[in-house]
Design an enzyme around this catalytic site. Structure first.
Site, PDB file in Angstrom:
ATOM      1  N   GLY A  10      -8.038   8.416   6.589  1.00  0.00           N
ATOM      2  CA  GLY A  10      -8.269   8.941   8.149  1.00  0.00           C
ATOM      3  C   GLY A  10      -9.552   8.958   8.118  1.00  0.00           C
ATOM      4  O   GLY A  10     -10.551   8.591   7.909  1.00  0.00           O
ATOM      5  N   ASP A  28       0.725  -1.760  -0.109  1.00  0.00           N
ATOM      6  CA  ASP A  28       0.111   0.213   0.244  1.00  0.00           C
ATOM      7  C   ASP A  28       0.946   1.143  -0.299  1.00  0.00           C
ATOM      8  O   ASP A  28       2.084   1.144   1.250  1.00  0.00           O
ATOM      9  CB  ASP A  28      -0.772   0.236   1.195  1.00  0.00           C
ATOM     10  CG  ASP A  28      -2.093   0.859   1.409  1.00  0.00           C
ATOM     11  OD1 ASP A  28      -2.625   0.986   0.279  1.00  0.00           O
ATOM     12  OD2 ASP A  28      -2.094   0.907   2.970  1.00  0.00           O
TER      13      ASP A  28
HETATM   14  P1  13P Z   1      -9.289   5.229   4.994  1.00  0.00           P
HETATM   15  O1  13P Z   1      -8.628   5.729   6.091  1.00  0.00           O
HETATM   16  O2  13P Z   1     -10.260   6.195   4.779  1.00  0.00           O
HETATM   17  O3  13P Z   1      -9.197   3.841   5.744  1.00  0.00           O
HETATM   18  O4  13P Z   1      -7.660   4.421   4.060  1.00  0.00           O
HETATM   19  C1  13P Z   1      -7.312   3.562   4.054  1.00  0.00           C
HETATM   20  C2  13P Z   1      -6.026   3.288   3.054  1.00  0.00           C
HETATM   21  O5  13P Z   1      -6.396   4.231   1.874  1.00  0.00           O
HETATM   22  C3  13P Z   1      -5.743   2.602   2.161  1.00  0.00           C
HETATM   23  O6  13P Z   1      -5.050   3.455   1.328  1.00  0.00           O
HETATM   24  O1  G3H Z   2      -3.642   4.718   3.977  1.00  0.00           O
HETATM   25  C1  G3H Z   2      -3.221   4.570   4.417  1.00  0.00           C
HETATM   26  C2  G3H Z   2      -3.285   3.575   5.229  1.00  0.00           C
HETATM   27  O2  G3H Z   2      -4.131   3.212   5.995  1.00  0.00           O
HETATM   28  C3  G3H Z   2      -2.318   2.623   6.261  1.00  0.00           C
HETATM   29  O3  G3H Z   2      -1.467   4.050   7.562  1.00  0.00           O
HETATM   30  O4  G3H Z   2       0.441   4.392   6.726  1.00  0.00           O
HETATM   31  O5  G3H Z   2      -0.692   4.356   9.214  1.00  0.00           O
HETATM   32  O6  G3H Z   2      -0.065   2.080   7.946  1.00  0.00           O
HETATM   33  P1  G3H Z   2      -0.458   3.563   8.157  1.00  0.00           P
HETATM   34 ZN    ZN Z   3      -3.570   4.803   0.744  1.00  0.00          ZN
END
Ligand code: 13P
Ligand code: G3H
Ligand code: ZN
Length: 337
Positions: free
Chosen positions: A193, A96
């Site tokens: 968030g 991610d």
């Molecule tokens: P949220 O913070 O809305 O759950 O989004 C998560 C996300 O986009 C992870 O890449």
């Molecule tokens: O897009 C972000 C995801 O919610 C992951 O969050 O970078 O705090 O692990 P993090």
């Molecule tokens: Zn994201």
């Protein structure tokens, strides 16, 4: 030593996305950082017969250790088989918000089946160049790549943007053509968030921009980040049990359901899981102050997460019951796909 995701029983996202676009549903992309989150994801997705994308962020790699997370994902494939009596749901292991070529390469080499290269904060040309470089490497190993155009408001990859920079429909065809990406994350008003809208603001995402994008690249897999709904019952439990989350607002489930019916075939959800865990843990702490066995509060947190993910798969993303759409696996316990 490099290892292919295929040896680990994982799949890339290509066929899953095709089926999801055609079928009018979205594959859940849930983040995990620890065992309880992973267990809840696998339990919910096997029980609701949904394909799943396990997401690992850079922050997760730092928190839990990248090697451990990879082995946990490998273990999750076996765990899913065990729960499903040998018939495994398709599991994608995805990076991610990868921000460099080196990070993407590292993940591909250690068995990830999908990576995101998020170069959306760079200039358009630099975004194209870096994304293309990752695609060239990833495709040699049949790993799928997600790129991004447009910038979500709020904090993304430790870079904060005050306002959304919506994806420009005019750019998508060129970007997809030049880079060779397999899916495209877009900015249409979602954000990361638990505070996605200000009180009094109309909490709507720009489905009109999504429709414009779809016209330029019909049927091309689209990804939505920042898609937590921030369930108000969870916020209430947190606040009633010592928490302090004022004005937490998310994306309406109806809008996500609508988006999932289109070419949006991957929806990222992390914050809602954090809220579900926090609410459950705060409740145990408030009701049983003498409790100090972590299993007594992490267990309820895991159960609450499972309930949340089942709901998402069944009622919001529509992925429940679609685990075998892309051919899937036979019931002998092997990992053919
Ligand atoms: P949220 O913070 O809305 O759950 O989004 C998560 C996300 O986009 C992870 O890449
Ligand atoms: O897009 C972000 C995801 O919610 C992951 O969050 O970078 O705090 O692990 P993090
Ligand atoms: Zn994201």
């Amino acid at each position: 030593m490099a290892v292919s995701y295929k040896e680990l029983g994982l799949v890339n996202s290509r066929e899953l996305f095709k089926k999801a676009v055609d079928g009018g549903y979205a594959i859940p992309a849930y983040n995990f950082n620890n065992m309880e989150q992973l267990q809840a994801i696998i339990q919910a997705c096997t029980e609701s017969e949904s394909p799943v994308i396990l997401q690992v962020s850079s922050g997760a790699r730092k928190y839990a250790n990248q090697t451990l997370l990879r082995y946990m994902a490998q273990g999750a494939v076996e765990y899913a088989k065990e729960l499903n009596k040998g018939k495994n749901i398709p599991i994608v292991l995805h990076l991610d918000h990868g921000d460099t070529f080196e990070l993407c390469k590292d993940c591909i080499d250690m068995g990830f089946s999908s990576v995101m290269i998020d170069a959306s904060h760079h200039s358009y040309d630099e975004n194209v160049e870096l994304t293309k470089k990752v695609v060239e490497y990833a495709h040699k190993y049949d790993v799928t790549v997600e790129g991004e155009l447009g910038v979500l408001a709020g904090i993304e990859d430790e870079v904060s943007a005050d306002a959304h920079v919506y994806t420009q429909p005019d750019e998508v065809e060129d970007f997809v053509g030049k880079t060779g990406v397999d899916s495209l994350a877009i900015s249409i008003g979602t954000s990361h968030g638990a505070f996605k809208f200000k009180p009094g603001q109309d909490p709507k995402i720009r489905l009109d921009i999504l429709a414009e994008i779809e016209k330029r690249i019909p049927g091309f897999p689209i990804v939505l980040h920042g898609s937590s709904s921030v369930p108000q019952d969870l916020v209430k439990i947190i606040n009633e049990n010592g928490g302090k989350l004022a004005d937490a607002i998310g994306i309406g489930e109806d809008q996500l359901r609508e988006a999932a019916k289109s070419a949006v075939c991957k929806i990222n959800i992390d914050s809602d899981g954090r809220l579900a865990m926090t609410a459950a843990i705060r409740k145990v702490f408030a009701e049983k102050p003498a409790e100090f066995d972590p299993r007594k509060y992490l267990g309820p947190a895991r159960d609450a997460l499972k309930v949340l993910y089942m709901h998402k798969n069944r009622e919001v993303l529509g992925s429940a019951g679609h685990a075998w759409d892309a051919g899937g696996c036979c019931s002998c316990g092997c990992s053919c796909s």
